[in-house]
Write an enzyme that holds these catalytic residues in place. Structure first.
Site, PDB file in Angstrom:
ATOM      1  CB  SER A  64      38.564  16.578 -21.514  1.00  0.00           C
ATOM      2  OG  SER A  64      39.634  16.876 -22.367  1.00  0.00           O
ATOM      3  CB  ILE A  66      44.982  20.231 -17.522  1.00  0.00           C
ATOM      4  CG1 ILE A  66      45.971  19.070 -17.357  1.00  0.00           C
ATOM      5  CG2 ILE A  66      45.467  21.470 -16.778  1.00  0.00           C
ATOM      6  CD1 ILE A  66      47.260  19.226 -18.150  1.00  0.00           C
ATOM      7  CB  SER A 190      54.240  21.147 -22.958  1.00  0.00           C
ATOM      8  OG  SER A 190      54.883  19.904 -22.885  1.00  0.00           O
ATOM      9  CE1 TYR A 216      51.040  19.537 -26.898  1.00  0.00           C
ATOM     10  CE2 TYR A 216      53.239  19.064 -26.051  1.00  0.00           C
ATOM     11  CZ  TYR A 216      51.908  19.355 -25.834  1.00  0.00           C
ATOM     12  OH  TYR A 216      51.434  19.470 -24.538  1.00  0.00           O
ATOM     13  CE  LYS A 220      51.144  23.011 -25.691  1.00  0.00           C
ATOM     14  NZ  LYS A 220      50.057  23.663 -24.964  1.00  0.00           N
ATOM     15  CB  THR A 251      44.650  14.444 -19.961  1.00  0.00           C
ATOM     16  OG1 THR A 251      45.701  14.538 -20.925  1.00  0.00           O
ATOM     17  CG2 THR A 251      45.015  15.233 -18.712  1.00  0.00           C
TER      18      THR A 251
HETATM   19  N1  LIG Z   1      48.568  16.021 -20.073  1.00  0.00           N
HETATM   20  C1  LIG Z   1      49.850  16.359 -20.006  1.00  0.00           C
HETATM   21  O1  LIG Z   1      50.703  15.588 -19.526  1.00  0.00           O
HETATM   22  C2  LIG Z   1      50.289  17.714 -20.507  1.00  0.00           C
HETATM   23  C3  LIG Z   1      51.641  18.032 -20.387  1.00  0.00           C
HETATM   24  C4  LIG Z   1      52.052  19.273 -20.818  1.00  0.00           C
HETATM   25  C5  LIG Z   1      51.141  20.177 -21.346  1.00  0.00           C
HETATM   26  N2  LIG Z   1      49.836  19.829 -21.468  1.00  0.00           N
HETATM   27  C6  LIG Z   1      48.920  20.822 -22.037  1.00  0.00           C
HETATM   28  O2  LIG Z   1      47.775  20.926 -21.235  1.00  0.00           O
HETATM   29  C7  LIG Z   1      46.682  21.424 -22.020  1.00  0.00           C
HETATM   30  C8  LIG Z   1      45.457  20.559 -21.743  1.00  0.00           C
HETATM   31  O3  LIG Z   1      45.723  19.247 -22.252  1.00  0.00           O
HETATM   32  P1  LIG Z   1      45.180  17.911 -21.579  1.00  0.00           P
HETATM   33  O4  LIG Z   1      46.351  17.047 -21.322  1.00  0.00           O
HETATM   34  O5  LIG Z   1      44.239  18.235 -20.479  1.00  0.00           O
HETATM   35  O6  LIG Z   1      44.434  17.232 -22.830  1.00  0.00           O
HETATM   36  P2  LIG Z   1      42.888  17.075 -23.204  1.00  0.00           P
HETATM   37  O7  LIG Z   1      42.192  16.371 -22.101  1.00  0.00           O
HETATM   38  O8  LIG Z   1      42.868  16.472 -24.555  1.00  0.00           O
HETATM   39  O9  LIG Z   1      42.371  18.586 -23.272  1.00  0.00           O
HETATM   40  C9  LIG Z   1      42.552  19.388 -24.401  1.00  0.00           C
HETATM   41  C10 LIG Z   1      41.378  20.333 -24.466  1.00  0.00           C
HETATM   42  O10 LIG Z   1      41.555  21.251 -25.558  1.00  0.00           O
HETATM   43  C11 LIG Z   1      40.340  21.259 -26.326  1.00  0.00           C
HETATM   44  N3  LIG Z   1      40.621  21.690 -27.698  1.00  0.00           N
HETATM   45  C12 LIG Z   1      41.404  21.082 -28.614  1.00  0.00           C
HETATM   46  N4  LIG Z   1      41.414  21.785 -29.775  1.00  0.00           N
HETATM   47  C13 LIG Z   1      40.613  22.856 -29.576  1.00  0.00           C
HETATM   48  C14 LIG Z   1      40.195  23.937 -30.385  1.00  0.00           C
HETATM   49  N5  LIG Z   1      40.608  24.049 -31.661  1.00  0.00           N
HETATM   50  N6  LIG Z   1      39.368  24.867 -29.863  1.00  0.00           N
HETATM   51  C15 LIG Z   1      38.916  24.773 -28.594  1.00  0.00           C
HETATM   52  N7  LIG Z   1      39.270  23.755 -27.774  1.00  0.00           N
HETATM   53  C16 LIG Z   1      40.108  22.816 -28.254  1.00  0.00           C
HETATM   54  C17 LIG Z   1      39.820  19.835 -26.215  1.00  0.00           C
HETATM   55  O11 LIG Z   1      38.476  19.736 -26.587  1.00  0.00           O
HETATM   56  P3  LIG Z   1      37.923  18.349 -27.268  1.00  0.00           P
HETATM   57  O12 LIG Z   1      38.317  17.243 -26.325  1.00  0.00           O
HETATM   58  O13 LIG Z   1      36.446  18.567 -27.377  1.00  0.00           O
HETATM   59  O14 LIG Z   1      38.598  18.221 -28.597  1.00  0.00           O
HETATM   60  C18 LIG Z   1      40.057  19.606 -24.729  1.00  0.00           C
HETATM   61  O15 LIG Z   1      39.063  20.243 -23.940  1.00  0.00           O
HETATM   62  C19 LIG Z   1      47.153  21.399 -23.458  1.00  0.00           C
HETATM   63  O16 LIG Z   1      47.518  22.681 -23.883  1.00  0.00           O
HETATM   64  C20 LIG Z   1      48.370  20.494 -23.413  1.00  0.00           C
HETATM   65  O17 LIG Z   1      49.283  20.792 -24.423  1.00  0.00           O
HETATM   66  C21 LIG Z   1      49.384  18.617 -21.060  1.00  0.00           C
END
Ligand SMILES: NC(=O)c1ccc[n+]([C@@H]2O[C@H](COP(=O)([O-])OP(=O)(O)OC[C@H]3O[C@@H](n4cnc5c(N)ncnc54)[C@H](OP(=O)(O)O)[C@@H]3O)[C@@H](O)[C@H]2O)c1
Length: 335
Positions: A64, A66, A190, A216, A220, A251
């Site tokens: 899902s 990013i 992050s 978190y 990070k 997201t």
């Molecule tokens: N969105 C933002 O603004 C933002 C900002 C800074 C950094 N980030 C970083 O970007 C990355 C992606 O986040 P996102 O915002 O795209 O959120 P997201 O849509 O919730 O994506 C997180 C992904 O990680 C998977 N995941 C979680 N725990 C896991 C595990 N133990 N083993 C394997 N897969 C696992 C989830 O799978 P399930 O959904 O099946 O649990 C999902 O595919 C993360 O590292 C987050 O910290 C995001």
């Protein structure tokens, strides 16, 4: 920071550098879609279609947000994308979506729970048998906990997902990454890491007063420090290691864990494609083979701390390495 080649990036015009600096320091403008819209006007090195033809790329947390957007983009560039998820149903639904969105894409389904070190060990050994030349490994899986939660191995879940699982997987995939002209490792960190100093004294957050957002931010920060250390240690094998931050991206993760933040910033948030841009560029562009150990945002290296307050000492860095090494040993003492 390790420079692996002699070719230096061309400097953008001064007006851009000033604007870029203002965007970065303002945070709100730089991390939002405004930052992306302004900066992309100066990007002249988009990656041509087919650039990754036949190259294997593994991306974790690709079901899902990013990670899913990055998997689509990497598939369009011709990569064989190993899409890793921990929930089999979610993974299959995401693969169906990718195959509709990118009909020519080459996607391989990979199931592994990155926070479970036994499962990472099983998966890493298995993938290293199947893929002997890995172009890139992207540590993108992310989570936030509402209360302190431990994995089966007794680690706080955020440190296990963001730090220990990626540390072990990088180690297990060392050989395929070192193959040929060397691979790339990218951590999705992050901007939240700026709020945290490196905590080498309590990496599993056992102290009282657990806070999910704090855990978190701490982990990070650990990712950024780990990327710097790995860059130094793996330079001899021509493996480059980067960390990056995507800005504020709308997201599932954000809507699940940061409801108030999302409500306040929604009109300015980036799309997952915009959030994935730097990650994909680091994997695919020639620039991604340079400046190993840097922390990137919107295709430019960024400071890892402002002022001295949150800078780590060499002793703290060594202790983080020691912690990761010890925590990821199996019962026989090997990684
Ligand atoms: N969105 C933002 O603004 C933002 C900002 C800074 C950094 N980030 C970083 O970007 C990355 C992606 O986040 P996102 O915002 O795209 O959120 P997201 O849509 O919730 O994506 C997180 C992904 O990680 C998977 N995941 C979680 N725990 C896991 C595990 N133990 N083993 C394997 N897969 C696992 C989830 O799978 P399930 O959904 O099946 O649990 C999902 O595919 C993360 O590292 C987050 O910290 C995001």
């Amino acid at each position: 920071m390790t420079q692996l080649t002699d070719s230096r990036p061309t400097e953008p015009p001064r007006v851009f550098r000033v604007l870029d600096w203002v965007l970065d320091r303002s945070v709100v403008l730089g991390y939002s879609r405004i930052g992306h819209a302004v900066r992309r006007r100066w990007w002249d090195d988009d990656v041509p279609a087919g650039m990754l033809k036949g190259r294997h790329v593994l991306i974790t947390g690709a079901t899902s947000g990013i990670g899913l957007a990055a998997a689509a983009a990497l598939g369009r560039l011709g990569a064989v994308v190993h899409v890793l998820g921990h929930d089999r149903d979610h993974l299959e639904r995401s693969l169906e979506r990718l195959r509709v969105e990118v009909p020519d894409g080459d996607y391989v389904s990979e199931v592994c729970d990155i926070s479970d070190l036994e499962d990472v060990r099983r998966f890493g050994h298995d993938l290293a048998q199947r893929v002997t030349d890995l172009h890139a490994l992207v540590h993108n899986a992310g989570t936030m906990a509402r209360e302190r939660t431990e994995t089966a191995e007794g680690h706080e879940v955020t440190v296990a997902t963001h730090v220990l699982g990626p540390f072990l997987l990088t180690h297990l995939l060392h050989e395929p990454l070192a193959h040929g002209d060397g691979g790339r490792v990218v951590f999705t960190s992050s901007g939240g890491m700026y709020a945290a100093a490196l905590r080498d004294d309590d990496p599993d957050y056992g102290e009282d007063g657990y806070s999910g957002p704090k855990a978190y931010a701490r982990t990070k920060r650990m990712q950024v420090v780990l990327a710097e250390t790995l860059a130094e240690r793996l330079a001899g094998d021509r493996i480059v290691v980067h960390s990056m931050h995507p800005g504020w991206v709308d997201t599932r993760g954000v809507s699940r864990y940061l409801t108030v933040f999302r409500a306040a910033t929604l009109p300015f948030m980036r799309s997952p494609d915009q959030g994935a841009d730097t990650l994909v560029w680091l994997v695919a562009s020639p620039r991604g083979a340079q400046q190993s150990g840097s922390f990137w945002h919107d295709r430019r290296p960024r400071p890892t701390s402002y002022g001295r307050a949150r800078q780590q000492t060499p002793t703290q860095v060594a202790r983080l390495w020691e912690y990761c090494t010890e925590a990821t040993r199996d019962s026989k003492g090997s990684p």
